[in-house]
Design a protein around this motif. Structure first.
Motif, PDB file in Angstrom:
ATOM      1  N   GLY A 102       0.827  -1.201   0.000  1.00 57.36           N
ATOM      2  CA  GLY A 102       0.000   0.000   0.000  1.00 57.36           C
ATOM      3  C   GLY A 102       0.854   1.240   0.000  1.00 57.36           C
ATOM      4  N   PRO A 103       0.205   2.416  -0.116  1.00 58.44           N
ATOM      5  CA  PRO A 103       0.949   3.667  -0.303  1.00 58.44           C
ATOM      6  C   PRO A 103       1.563   4.234   0.986  1.00 58.44           C
ATOM      7  N   LEU A 104       2.364   3.418   1.654  1.00 58.62           N
ATOM      8  CA  LEU A 104       3.065   3.836   2.870  1.00 58.62           C
ATOM      9  C   LEU A 104       4.549   3.540   2.693  1.00 58.62           C
ATOM     10  N   THR A 105       5.402   4.528   2.988  1.00 58.09           N
ATOM     11  CA  THR A 105       6.857   4.318   3.017  1.00 58.09           C
ATOM     12  C   THR A 105       7.320   4.440   4.449  1.00 58.09           C
ATOM     13  N   LEU A 106       8.116   3.474   4.883  1.00 58.89           N
ATOM     14  CA  LEU A 106       8.661   3.519   6.245  1.00 58.89           C
ATOM     15  C   LEU A 106      10.148   3.826   6.186  1.00 58.89           C
ATOM     16  N   VAL A 107      10.574   4.845   6.941  1.00 57.06           N
ATOM     17  CA  VAL A 107      12.006   5.134   7.101  1.00 57.06           C
ATOM     18  C   VAL A 107      12.434   4.506   8.422  1.00 57.06           C
ATOM     19  N   VAL A 108      13.385   3.587   8.327  1.00 59.20           N
ATOM     20  CA  VAL A 108      13.843   2.823   9.499  1.00 59.20           C
ATOM     21  C   VAL A 108      15.375   2.755   9.468  1.00 59.20           C
ATOM     22  N   PRO A 109      16.014   2.381  10.584  1.00 58.48           N
ATOM     23  CA  PRO A 109      17.470   2.207  10.535  1.00 58.48           C
ATOM     24  C   PRO A 109      17.825   1.120   9.521  1.00 58.48           C
ATOM     25  N   PHE A 110      18.878   1.365   8.764  1.00 55.41           N
ATOM     26  CA  PHE A 110      19.309   0.419   7.727  1.00 55.41           C
ATOM     27  C   PHE A 110      19.914  -0.812   8.399  1.00 55.41           C
ATOM     28  N   ALA A 111      19.495  -1.975   7.957  1.00 61.09           N
ATOM     29  CA  ALA A 111      19.985  -3.217   8.573  1.00 61.09           C
ATOM     30  C   ALA A 111      21.281  -3.697   7.940  1.00 61.09           C
ATOM     31  N   GLY A 112      21.768  -2.964   6.940  1.00 60.15           N
ATOM     32  CA  GLY A 112      22.933  -3.449   6.188  1.00 60.15           C
ATOM     33  C   GLY A 112      22.404  -4.349   5.077  1.00 60.15           C
ATOM     34  N   GLY A 113      23.204  -4.528   4.043  1.00 60.94           N
ATOM     35  CA  GLY A 113      22.727  -5.376   2.947  1.00 60.94           C
ATOM     36  C   GLY A 113      22.975  -4.719   1.621  1.00 60.94           C
ATOM     37  N   ALA A 114      22.195  -5.144   0.627  1.00 56.06           N
ATOM     38  CA  ALA A 114      22.552  -4.874  -0.764  1.00 56.06           C
ATOM     39  C   ALA A 114      22.228  -3.464  -1.262  1.00 56.06           C
ATOM     40  N   ILE A 115      21.330  -2.745  -0.575  1.00 57.58           N
ATOM     41  CA  ILE A 115      20.965  -1.399  -1.070  1.00 57.58           C
ATOM     42  C   ILE A 115      22.195  -0.494  -0.968  1.00 57.58           C
ATOM     43  N   CYS A 116      22.593   0.109  -2.088  1.00 60.79           N
ATOM     44  CA  CYS A 116      23.883   0.807  -2.101  1.00 60.79           C
ATOM     45  C   CYS A 116      23.805   2.155  -1.359  1.00 60.79           C
TER      46      CYS A 116
END
Ligand code: TXA
Ligand code: MG
Length: 339
Positions: free
Chosen positions: A99-113
């Motif tokens: 649905g049309p919700l974006t959550l900003v959360v602490p980055f867990a590490g991983g592939a997103i550059c």
């Protein structure tokens, strides 16, 4: 896909065309830029794990690289793995994804550059509720960053034709499946701390979010500093060429009129063009038609767009937010910092 951004032939793919999803996914997988529909607006996608593709995306939009991007996923389970979710974030994800919700959360590490996150230690995650977006994201098998598919600072696109107007020749493809339904971008909630707050009103209303959380949330103040909490919350944004005059009680010579629920303020008869966001007074319809209205009225060549007062409840909050940004003064240097 190492074409310079100003010389990319843009392939128009219609969803009914054979293998459209497969071709679209292969553009993203090979580092290209592809516009695709979501339930809110058309997004400009790039592989979130490919820094060159993300750099090309910033360049194609003319977007400053300190403004981070939202990473999109086909399923909530995929999105959740990339962030650290507290109770509130978990509740909101369970209630509103897809649905049309974006959550900003602490980055867990991983592939997103890093470039996709503009170097922040937080990440914006979204699971769109649109069958074409979901099929595309599943076929790609990677997180896909997708800002609205407009040139930075312009009005967001709710159809493939809008995307063409802004980005033809600068991106590799557009996947067309008709106009989008919601019409304003996702609601963004910052859930990095114990108390979530509203970074951007959007397709999920504040009332719906508060009823899931069980308490009221506050909105971050519009911040024009160079490092706001949500860098895209800069005042001048979503801007048509014409000046936008809010809460107009009448229409002046040379103005176009943006109205709602059949309102005809004094002087309406001399308006260059009139666009009623929803003759029936329905805010859902008004949100869906907002960006098309701004583009249509702008194209009339009117010097200014007079906007009648609109209700601010429900989706009215997101509509008021976007109109406020469209109306904000645009000093020259501001043109550098729109999304
Ligand atoms: O509906 C939508 O959200 C659309 C569709 C295509 O999914 N996307 C969209 O993206 O509106 P964009 O880039 O136009 O807006 C994303 C906003 C920007 O204001 C950006 O500053 C903010 O999200 N943002 C992204 N990552 C953030 C972070 N880590 N912290 C705070 N704000 C963030
Ligand atoms: Mg945008």
């Amino acid at each position: 896909m190492a074409q310079p951004i100003s010389h990319r032939p843009t392939q128009l793919l219609h969803i009914q065309q054979q293998d459209a999803i497969k071709i679209a996914a292969s553009i993203l997988q090979s580092g290209g830029l592809l516009a695709f529909p979501t339930e809110t607006v058309y997004g400009l996608g790039a592989d979130a794990t490919n820094p060159q593709a993300v750099a090309d995306l910033y360049a194609a939009k003319g977007r400053p690289a300190f403004n981070p991007l939202i990473s999109h996923f086909p399923h909530a389970e995929d999105a959740i793995q990339n962030g650290i979710f507290n109770d509130a974030a978990r509740k909101l994800a369970a209630a509103f994804w897809p649905g049309p919700l974006t959550l900003v959360v602490p980055f867990a590490g991983g592939a997103i550059c890093d470039l996709a996150r503009a170097g922040l230690d937080t990440v914006a995650l979204r699971v769109p509720d649109h069958p074409v977006a979901q099929a595309l994201l599943a076929a790609c098998g990677c997180p896909v960053v997708a800002p609205s598919a407009n040139r930075s600072g312009h009005v967001s696109p709710t159809s493939a034709a809008h995307v063409m107007e802004d980005l033809s020749g600068r991106i590799d493809g557009i996947l067309d499946s008709g106009p989008t339904e919601v019409g304003v971008e996702s609601t963004i909630i910052d859930a990095t701390g114990p108390i979530p707050y509203l970074l951007r009103p959007g397709g999920i209303t504040r009332e719906a979010i508060e009823s899931v959380l069980g308490f009221a949330i506050t909105a971050a103040a519009v911040d024009d500093s160079t490092r706001p909490a949500s860098p895209g919350r800069l005042a001048s944004h979503y801007a048509p060429r014409a000046h936008v005059r809010l809460d107009a009680s009448g229409v002046e010579a040379g103005e176009a009129l943006l109205t709602f629920a059949g309102a005809t303020p004094p002087g309406a008869e001399q308006a260059a063009t009139i666009f009623d966001l929803s003759p029936e007074g329905d805010l859902t319809q008004a949100a869906a038609r907002l960006y098309d209205a701004l583009r249509t009225l702008d194209a009339s060549g009117a010097r200014a767009i007079a906007v009648v007062p609109l209700p601010r409840t429900g989706l009215g909050e997101a509509i008021a937010d976007r109109l406020g940004r469209a109306a904000a003064p645009r000093p020259q240097e501001d043109l550098m910092i729109n999304t």
